[in-house]
Structures are given as structure tokens and as C-alpha cells.
Enzyme design. Structure first.
Site, short mmCIF file in Angstrom:
data_model
loop_
_atom_site.label_atom_id
_atom_site.label_comp_id
_atom_site.label_asym_id
_atom_site.label_seq_id
_atom_site.Cartn_x
_atom_site.Cartn_y
_atom_site.Cartn_z
N SER A 173 -13.10 -44.27 22.75
CA SER A 173 -12.75 -42.92 22.29
C SER A 173 -11.89 -42.85 21.04
O SER A 173 -11.67 -41.76 20.50
CB SER A 173 -12.04 -42.15 23.41
N LYS A 180 -3.43 -36.22 19.67
CA LYS A 180 -4.50 -35.86 20.61
C LYS A 180 -3.92 -35.05 21.77
O LYS A 180 -2.85 -35.36 22.28
CB LYS A 180 -5.17 -37.14 21.15
N SER A 232 -14.03 -39.54 22.63
CA SER A 232 -13.48 -38.24 22.93
C SER A 232 -12.44 -37.74 21.93
O SER A 232 -12.21 -36.53 21.83
CB SER A 232 -12.83 -38.28 24.32
#
Lengths: 480, 96
Positions: free
Chosen positions: A173, A74, A149
């Protein structure tokens, strides 16, 4: 042998160990899918860096435990010399000077970093639509969101661009995008994984964790990340190492079904699918018990005071002085700050900074931030009571399946409701994971399992046995 | 429904947040923040005078490490992303 990109990480490690494939071949196969990125999972793919790492591992006299299997990271996690933006224009082109501890540990264990995955800006969002670099699409339906997210981390694993990836979870997330993309996502106990090098959103909640297509793969990835790090004073050692789950039965396991998360606000199709999964757990020997989070209805409000308050402080560092975007031709220093930040941050980030600054401002602090921290205590106590009676709790991960792009962007609070099932565990710092448990309207549904702090191994065992019983096929219709 | 917070409060909070908002943005922000605050105001209905706050969920306090000198970030590394490098310093423009 199956397509290299269909292998789980565990299968890939075995294939490399048996000499059937090299890390370079495996990395090449995944690079090809990561580079033809229909889903916009990746913000950056670094072919040279990945192949150099794969060659080093292939040439090493001793094979490291992760054997040169590729991983997606990420973009909230700092990677030395590899562009890291946290999905924001304010960090466009930023190249960190150090690597996050969890990523460094994975690389030391033989994982090959393939690239950086897309995300909502600074991890604020539930759909990946707040990325400054454009949305990611759900591999099950390109007109729908992957969740957020950590949307790019989830889609990359679902679309077989990598067998596993790292995300971060503040209010859901990791778990919510895992649910929406039909894969496994795990948020460890707060503190189990070092946050050094994770670009901070809400420091009392942020936690790094794995995405994978099997529970065992997610346990394997976590195994190589956990433990105290002198660079993060909130990081802790687990009481026992992470073990790969192997049990096929759940005899004696007491599963608390959270009543507040099985009713109003949860789509009927999601509820029915989760109930089928719970019945499967029962058939494996588990017992089901209705449990209550008496303060559940306050969780979302509490979260949307605490997380913005902490983010408003954390994002104060983006001032255009030492790195990142700086506005041109400002008249003085104050104008430099204000214009830099106004140009660099997107609408949702500004909203949360404003909300958080308000909640912390003199005259409002006690009524908002102070009050929210006290509700958080009640949430911790609610779970303490629950875990005096059951071993794990279960609920849907997301109140709906993947929703269409653009459906929830008009009203911020509508988007916030996407996290109602995941936020209670975040506030209490508990380990929680989502496993795919079936389809509703042809789209994946996630079953959320959570346990007391530091009960990772128990959770993995429960999730693994359930996964085997359900036999969910993680291949999206669109890419099978 | 009238907004929960005044435009003047939005402007004040924007200044504290070091964000420059246009008048249009102030209006939008006023509407959106008011909408969110209406929901989060739910926490006000609880009497929590006897409940201590939780700052984070791990029972750790005053974590210390040995105070041992170690090398810091080399100058060139620290400066390499500077938007305005002035010699060995970060340029910041006029202060006032």
C-alpha cells in the site's frame, strides 16, 4: 528560486536555513495546492493547525531539523483533535485523543502536518476506490487510479501539494501507489517504525513509511520516525541510524532479479522499462543475477488468508459503543452491533471481515489460517536463501501502470492481483521500496528494490544511485 | 460452477462477524467468497506438516516493560466521542 511547491524537502530545508523563505510561506504555498484539490488527495486540510505550527517554528530560537516543511498524513494514522476516519464512514468525524508516535516524532522534528490523505477504507484496496469519501485521481491521468491503499498520500506528493507524506503498507500500500504516481515509496522492515496510533488492518504485516519525490527525502523522513517505542512492543531499534545516501556508483552490489516477477502476469511495457533500469544499475557497477522465490505462486493466497484473518479481529473493536457511528433504534445489543457495522463498513471491508472470520472459524482454521502461516515460513526461507547470494533483489513494483477508474472493481480477485509483486516481501517483513524508473504508454513504472531485514541504508544507497542514473522527471504531464 | 461455500455458512460467518446481511447480500457474498476461496485454496496442495508457522517476521518474544503506574486517559477524553453518553458511562441499550 523555483516554485516553492516544486522544491524537494531537502531543498526547502536549505532555503529556510538560508533565510530565503519561511516555514509560513512554504506552508501557505502548499496549502493553496492542497485546498484546490483537483485530485482529491486530501480528506481534511487543517489550515489553522498547519500555520500555527509553521509560525511556532519560524519564531523558535533554534530551527528544528525538518525546519517547518509540510507533510501529508495518511488518514489511517491518528492525529489528536484532527479528524481521522481511515477512509470509513464508521469513523466519520472521529477526533482521536492521541497522536500516532511516528507523527508525533515528525512534529517534534519540525514537520508541519498539512492534513489527512485519502485511502481505501481501512487500507483495504489497491486503487483508493474503496474510500467511503470518493476516489482519488492519478495526477498523471485524472481518469486513472493513483493506486492504493495510500493513494492520497501518493497523489499529494506527485501533485506537489506536499513534498512528502506518510503512508502505511500491509501488502504493497505504499510501494504500489508510489509506482503508479511516479514517486518514491518506502516500506521499512517490519517493526522499524512504531505502529502506535496506526489504525490496525493486519498487525503482523502493517508498517508505516514515507512517500517523497527523491530517495534522499524519503530517507530523511524515515530518519526521524524509526526506533523503539514503549507503546508498540513489536517496534525495534535499527542497528545503525538511517543515513542520507550519497554514493553514485554501485560497484560490487549483487542484484538478484526475481524471475517469477518478470514473466507472466506482468505487462510487457512494465517489464521492458524495468529491464532498462536494471541495465542502468549494471552500468553503475552492479552485477545482475537471476534469483527465484520457489513459493512465489502461493504468496497471494497466503496473504489473502492472513491479512483478512487479522483484520477480522482488529475491526471487531468497531461496535458503535465507545466512538464512531452507532445505528439508530436497534432492538437489542446484538442488533446494535450488527446494524452499526453493516451501515458503517463498505463492501470490501465486509468481504475481508467475512473471509477472515471464515479462515479462523472452527473447522476451517487449520486448513486456511494455520496453513497460510506455514507457507509464510517457506516465504521467509526463500528470501533467506536468496540473500545468501545477493545483496538486494529487484522486480517491477506493480504488474501494470495506473489503470482506469472502475476497471477492476467488478471482481475482487482481479484487484488483489495488483499486489502480486509486493506481497512476498510483506510476508517476510522485509524493507522494500519503489522508485520511478521510466514511462510505459506515458505512465510511470516503478522499480522495486528489497533487501534483508534492517538493510534500509543499503537499499537507500542502491535506490539513490539508480535514481541519479535514470534521471526520471517526477512532474506529471498534466500539472507541469 | 457451484459455489464453494453454502449460503448457510455465509449466514453463520456473518453472525460471527456481527454483520447483518440481506438475502441479496448473502447471495453476492456467497459468489464473491467462493471465487476468492477457489484461488486461496492453492495453499492446500502443499504438505506442510514439518513446517512451523510464522506469526510475524521479527524475532521478538515476550517483550516486557516495567510495571509502573501511570495516568490513564482522563474520563472526559475517553467519553468525548461516545455516541450515547449516560453520565460517566457508555449507554448500550437492551442486552437481550
Amino acid at each position: 528560486m523555483a516554485e516553492l511547491t516544486d522544491l524537494t524537502a531537502e531543498e526547502a530545508i536549505a532555503a529556510i536555513g538560508a533565510g530565503e523563505v519561511s516555514s509560513v510561506e512554504l506552508t501557505e504555498a502548499h496549502l493553496a495546492r492542497a485546498e484546490s484539490d483537483t485530485w482529491h488527495s486530501f480528506l481534511e486540510v487543517d489550515r489553522e493547525r498547519a500555520l500555527a505550527a509553521a509560525r511556532r517554528i519560524d519564531a523558535a530560537p533554534e530551527r528544528p531539523p525538518l525546519a517547518g516543511v509540510p507533510v501529508g498524513i495518511k488518514d489511517a494514522l491518528s492525529t489528536k483533535d484532527l479528524t481521522t476516519t481511515s477512509g470509513s464512514k464508521i469513523l466519520e468525524g472521529f477526533r482521536p485523543v492521541y497522536t500516532a508516535t511516528c507523527v508525533a516524532r515528525l512534529e517534534a522534528a519540525g514537520a508541519v502536518v498539512l492534513g489527512k490523505t485519502n485511502m481505501d477504507e481501512f487500507a483495504m484496496g489497491s486503487s483508493c476506490e474503496n474510500s467511503a469519501y470518493g476516489p482519488t485521481r492519478n495526477p498523471w491521468d485524472l481518469d486513472r487510479v493513483p493506486g492504493g491503499s495510500s493513494g492520497g498520500s501518493a497523489s499529494s506528493v506527485s501533485a506537489r501539494q506536499v513534498p512528502w507524506s506518510l503512508g502505511s503498507d500491509t501488502g504493497g500500500s505504499i510501494r504500489q501507489p508510489a509506482a503508479l504516481c511516479g514517486i518514491v515509496g518506502m516500506k521499512p522492515t517490519y517493526g522499524a517504525v512504531s505502529r502506535y496510533g496506526l489504525i490496525a488492518f493486519a498487525s503482523s504485516l502493517d508498517q508505516v513509511g514515507p512517500f517523497a519525490r527523491t530517495v534522499r527525502d524519503s530517507a530523511l523522513l524515515l530518519q526521524h520516525m524509526v526506533g523503539h517505542d514503549p507503546m508498540d512492543s513489536t517496534s525495534i531499534d535499527l542497528p545503525e541510524p538511517i543515513a542520507l545516501p550519497s554514493r553514485e556508483r554501485l560497484d560490487g552490489l549483487r542484484v538478484g532479479v526475481i524471475e517469477e516477477l518478470m514473466g507472466e502476469g506482468v505487462d510487457a511495457g512494465v517489464r521492458a522499462t524495468v529491464e532498462t533500469a536494471l541495465a542502468a544499475m549494471e552500468s553503475l557497477g552492479a552485477t545482475l543475477h537471476p534469483v527465484h522465490i520457489p513459493h512465489a505462486k502461493y504468496a497471494l493466497a497466503t496473504y489473502y488468508l492472513i491479512a483478512p484473518a487479522e483484520c477480522s479481529a482488529n475491526l471487531a473493536r468497531f461496535d458503535g459503543i465507545r466512538y464512531g457511528h452507532r445505528t439508530a433504534d436497534a432492538h437489542d445489543l446484538l442488533e446494535t452491533y450488527e446494524r452499526t457495522r453493516s451501515e458503517g463498513f463498505g463492501p470490501e471491508v465486509k468481504r475481508r471481515i467475512m473471509l477472515g472470520t471464515f479462515a479462523l472459524a472452527s473447522g476451517y482454521y487449520d486448513a486456511y489460517y494455520g496453513q497460510a502461516q506455514r507457507v509464510r515460513t517457506l516465504m521467509v526461507r526463500d528470501f533467506d536463501d536468496i540473500f545468501s547470494e545477493v545483496d538486494v533483489v529487484a522486480s517491477p513494483t506493480s504488474p501494470s501502470v495506473a489503470f482506469p477508474l472502475g476497471e477492476r472493481t467488478a471482481d475482487p480477485y482481479t484487484m488483489y492481483l495488483s499486489d502480486i509483486c509486493t506481497i512476498p516481501m510483506s510476508l517476510a517483513g522485509l524493507p522494500a521500496m519503489s522508485i520511478p524508473c521510466g514511462l510505459s504508454d506515458g505512465l510511470p513504472v516503478g522499480l522495486q528494490l528489497a533487501g534483508p531485514a534492517l538493510s534500509e541504508n543499503r537499499l537507500f544507497e542502491a535506490a539513490h544511485a539508480t535514481e541519479l542514473a535514470l534521471g526520471f522527471d517526477t512532474r506529471p504531464g498534466g500539472t507541469a | 460452477m457451484p459455489p464453494v461455500i453454502e449460503a448457510s455458512v455465509v449466514r453463520h460467518v456473518a453472525r460471527l462477524s456481527r454483520l447483518a446481511l440481506s438475502e441479496d447480500e448473502v447471495t453476492t457474498m456467497q459468489r464473491e467468497l467462493s471465487g476468492i476461496l477457489e484461488h486461496v485454496d492453492l495453499v492446500q496442495e502443499l504438505d506442510l506438516s514439518e513446517v512451523p508457522p510464522t506469526t510475524h517476521a521479527v524475532p521478538l518474544q515476550n517483550v516486557l516493560r516495567p510495571d509502573e503506574p501511570r495516568p490513564g486517559l482522563p474520563l472526559e477524553e475517553a467519553m468525548r466521542s461516545a455516541p450515547d453518553r449516560q453520565g460517566d458511562s457508555f449507554g448500550v441499550g437492551r442486552l437481550g
